[in-house]
Design a protein around this motif. Structure first.
Motif, short mmCIF file in Angstrom:
data_model
loop_
_atom_site.label_atom_id
_atom_site.label_comp_id
_atom_site.label_asym_id
_atom_site.label_seq_id
_atom_site.Cartn_x
_atom_site.Cartn_y
_atom_site.Cartn_z
N VAL A 3 0.43 -0.87 -0.60
CA VAL A 3 -0.50 0.04 0.27
C VAL A 3 0.92 1.16 0.29
CG1 VAL A 3 -1.82 1.31 1.37
CG2 VAL A 3 -1.97 -0.81 0.85
N ARG A 4 2.08 1.49 0.49
CA ARG A 4 2.95 2.55 1.50
C ARG A 4 3.58 3.21 -0.39
NH1 ARG A 4 2.86 6.21 4.13
NH2 ARG A 4 3.50 4.81 5.88
N GLY A 5 3.69 1.74 -0.99
CA GLY A 5 4.45 1.75 -2.17
C GLY A 5 3.42 2.12 -3.31
N SER A 6 2.29 1.73 -3.45
CA SER A 6 1.37 2.18 -4.56
C SER A 6 0.75 3.57 -4.05
CB SER A 6 0.19 1.20 -4.24
OG SER A 6 0.79 -0.54 -4.36
N LEU A 7 0.49 3.55 -3.27
CA LEU A 7 0.10 5.54 -2.74
C LEU A 7 1.23 6.53 -3.12
CD1 LEU A 7 -1.84 4.50 0.77
CD2 LEU A 7 -2.42 4.74 -1.66
N SER A 8 2.27 5.81 -3.05
CA SER A 8 3.84 6.80 -2.56
C SER A 8 3.84 6.62 -4.78
CB SER A 8 4.93 5.67 -2.63
OG SER A 8 4.93 6.48 -1.13
N LEU A 9 3.37 5.75 -5.49
CA LEU A 9 4.14 6.18 -7.48
C LEU A 9 2.48 6.66 -6.95
CD1 LEU A 9 4.65 2.86 -8.99
CD2 LEU A 9 2.11 5.03 -9.66
N LEU A 10 1.28 6.28 -7.04
CA LEU A 10 0.25 7.62 -7.45
C LEU A 10 0.50 8.82 -7.32
CD1 LEU A 10 -2.85 4.79 -6.27
CD2 LEU A 10 -1.73 5.55 -8.76
N ALA A 11 0.70 8.88 -5.37
CA ALA A 11 1.22 10.38 -5.85
C ALA A 11 2.32 11.32 -6.61
CB ALA A 11 1.97 10.66 -4.02
N ALA A 12 3.05 10.76 -6.67
CA ALA A 12 4.89 11.25 -7.58
C ALA A 12 4.30 11.10 -8.60
CB ALA A 12 5.62 10.13 -7.13
N SER A 13 3.15 10.27 -9.21
CA SER A 13 3.37 10.01 -10.80
C SER A 13 2.16 11.42 -11.13
CB SER A 13 2.06 8.77 -11.03
OG SER A 13 1.91 8.83 -12.34
N ALA A 14 1.32 11.59 -10.11
CA ALA A 14 0.85 12.84 -10.28
C ALA A 14 1.38 13.68 -10.61
CB ALA A 14 -0.59 13.08 -9.23
N THR A 15 1.93 13.80 -9.10
CA THR A 15 2.32 15.32 -9.06
C THR A 15 3.84 15.68 -10.79
OG1 THR A 15 2.62 14.81 -6.94
CG2 THR A 15 4.00 16.79 -7.81
N ALA A 16 4.35 14.48 -10.95
CA ALA A 16 5.17 14.51 -11.97
C ALA A 16 4.43 15.28 -13.31
CB ALA A 16 5.42 13.12 -12.30
N ASN A 17 3.08 13.75 -13.34
CA ASN A 17 2.36 14.22 -15.12
C ASN A 17 1.79 15.29 -14.74
OD1 ASN A 17 3.73 12.24 -16.47
ND2 ASN A 17 3.06 10.41 -15.07
N LEU A 18 1.01 15.60 -13.84
CA LEU A 18 -0.44 16.92 -13.38
C LEU A 18 0.92 17.67 -13.34
CD1 LEU A 18 -3.35 14.39 -12.29
CD2 LEU A 18 -2.52 14.64 -14.83
N VAL A 19 1.27 18.32 -12.70
CA VAL A 19 1.69 19.48 -12.26
C VAL A 19 2.82 19.52 -12.92
CG1 VAL A 19 2.45 20.59 -9.95
CG2 VAL A 19 0.51 19.19 -10.13
N VAL A 20 4.09 19.13 -12.63
CA VAL A 20 6.06 19.53 -12.87
C VAL A 20 5.78 19.78 -13.82
CG1 VAL A 20 8.26 19.62 -12.56
CG2 VAL A 20 6.45 18.71 -10.17
N LYS A 21 5.00 18.57 -14.90
CA LYS A 21 5.75 18.52 -16.31
C LYS A 21 4.61 20.03 -16.67
CE LYS A 21 5.98 14.16 -17.85
NZ LYS A 21 7.19 13.58 -18.36
N ARG A 22 3.43 20.49 -16.49
CA ARG A 22 2.69 21.60 -16.79
C ARG A 22 3.54 22.52 -16.86
NH1 ARG A 22 -3.71 19.64 -16.33
NH2 ARG A 22 -3.18 17.66 -17.42
N MET A 23 4.39 22.78 -15.78
CA MET A 23 5.05 23.53 -15.42
C MET A 23 6.54 23.92 -15.50
SD MET A 23 3.88 23.89 -11.11
CE MET A 23 5.49 24.67 -10.42
N LEU A 24 6.99 23.02 -15.98
CA LEU A 24 8.22 23.45 -16.37
C LEU A 24 8.95 22.80 -17.61
CD1 LEU A 24 10.51 22.26 -12.82
CD2 LEU A 24 9.79 24.51 -13.83
N GLY A 25 8.22 21.49 -17.97
CA GLY A 25 7.89 20.47 -19.53
C GLY A 25 9.00 20.57 -20.39
N GLY A 26 9.26 21.07 -20.82
CA GLY A 26 10.59 21.50 -21.76
C GLY A 26 10.31 19.96 -23.42
N PRO A 27 10.84 19.92 -24.06
CA PRO A 27 11.04 19.27 -25.04
C PRO A 27 12.05 17.89 -25.01
CG PRO A 27 12.74 20.54 -25.80
CD PRO A 27 12.04 21.44 -24.52
#
Length: 171
Positions: A55-79
């Motif tokens: 559960v800890r691993g899965s929740l960590s993955l979900l939180a990191a994936s959402a943060t990376a793909n829905l927040v940081v990529k949109r803010m910093l992105g790049g080619p």
């Protein structure tokens, strides 16, 4: 930073690979899509009595994936790196079109590894090398720059540690 990224990309993709290793790298990178690799490991952990770690691993993955793909990529992105520098045998069937920074695969891999290891320290000997291998495949297939992979790995690890500090899974 871009010069360093380009230097690493040339070093990785300027080498002729071994067909078996190239296929293995593409396969590992693909198997990690959408967390399939990590959720498979979580299922094994849960079935073998390590539900809290799963559960800890899965929740960590979900939180990191959402943060990376829905927040940081949109803010910093790049080619992403140009595909013409990647050997044909190493190219993914479906090359990602989203922004490059950070690597979501690396964020997910290191978040899962860190989350599980916080519960089962001995699993770090297995999961961190596997997470590093997944991250390395993202360079091999030309999906990311080295800085994307390092940024994703760092983000994933931090998300898992912060998650551990603020919550305890009830299993």
């Amino acid at each position: 930073m871009r010069r360093g990224d380009e230097r690493v990309a040339r070093a990785v993709n300027g080498q002729h690979g071994h067909p078996v290793l190239d296929r293995a790298g593409v396969g590992l990178s693909t198997f990690a899509n959408k967390g399939v690799l990590w959720f498979s490991i979580a299922a094994v952990l849960a079935l073998t009595g390590h539900r809290r770690a799963a559960v800890r691993g899965s929740l960590s993955l979900l939180a990191a994936s959402a943060t990376a793909n829905l927040v940081v990529k949109r803010m910093l992105g790049g080619p992403r790196p140009p595909l013409d520098t990647v050997q044909q045998a190493r190219r993914l069937a479906d090359h990602p079109a989203s922004p490059s920074f950070p690597s979501g695969h690396s964020a997910s891999a290191f978040a899962f590894a860190t989350g599980v290891t916080l519960e089962l320290p001995w699993m770090g000997f297995v999961l961190y090398p596997l997470a590093a291998a997944v991250a390395a495949t993202r360079l091999l297939v030309g999906a990311h720059w080295a800085s994307d992979v390092v940024g994703g790995a760092t983000l994933g690890s931090v998300v898992a540690v912060v998650g551990s500090a603020v919550s305890k899974p009830k299993c």
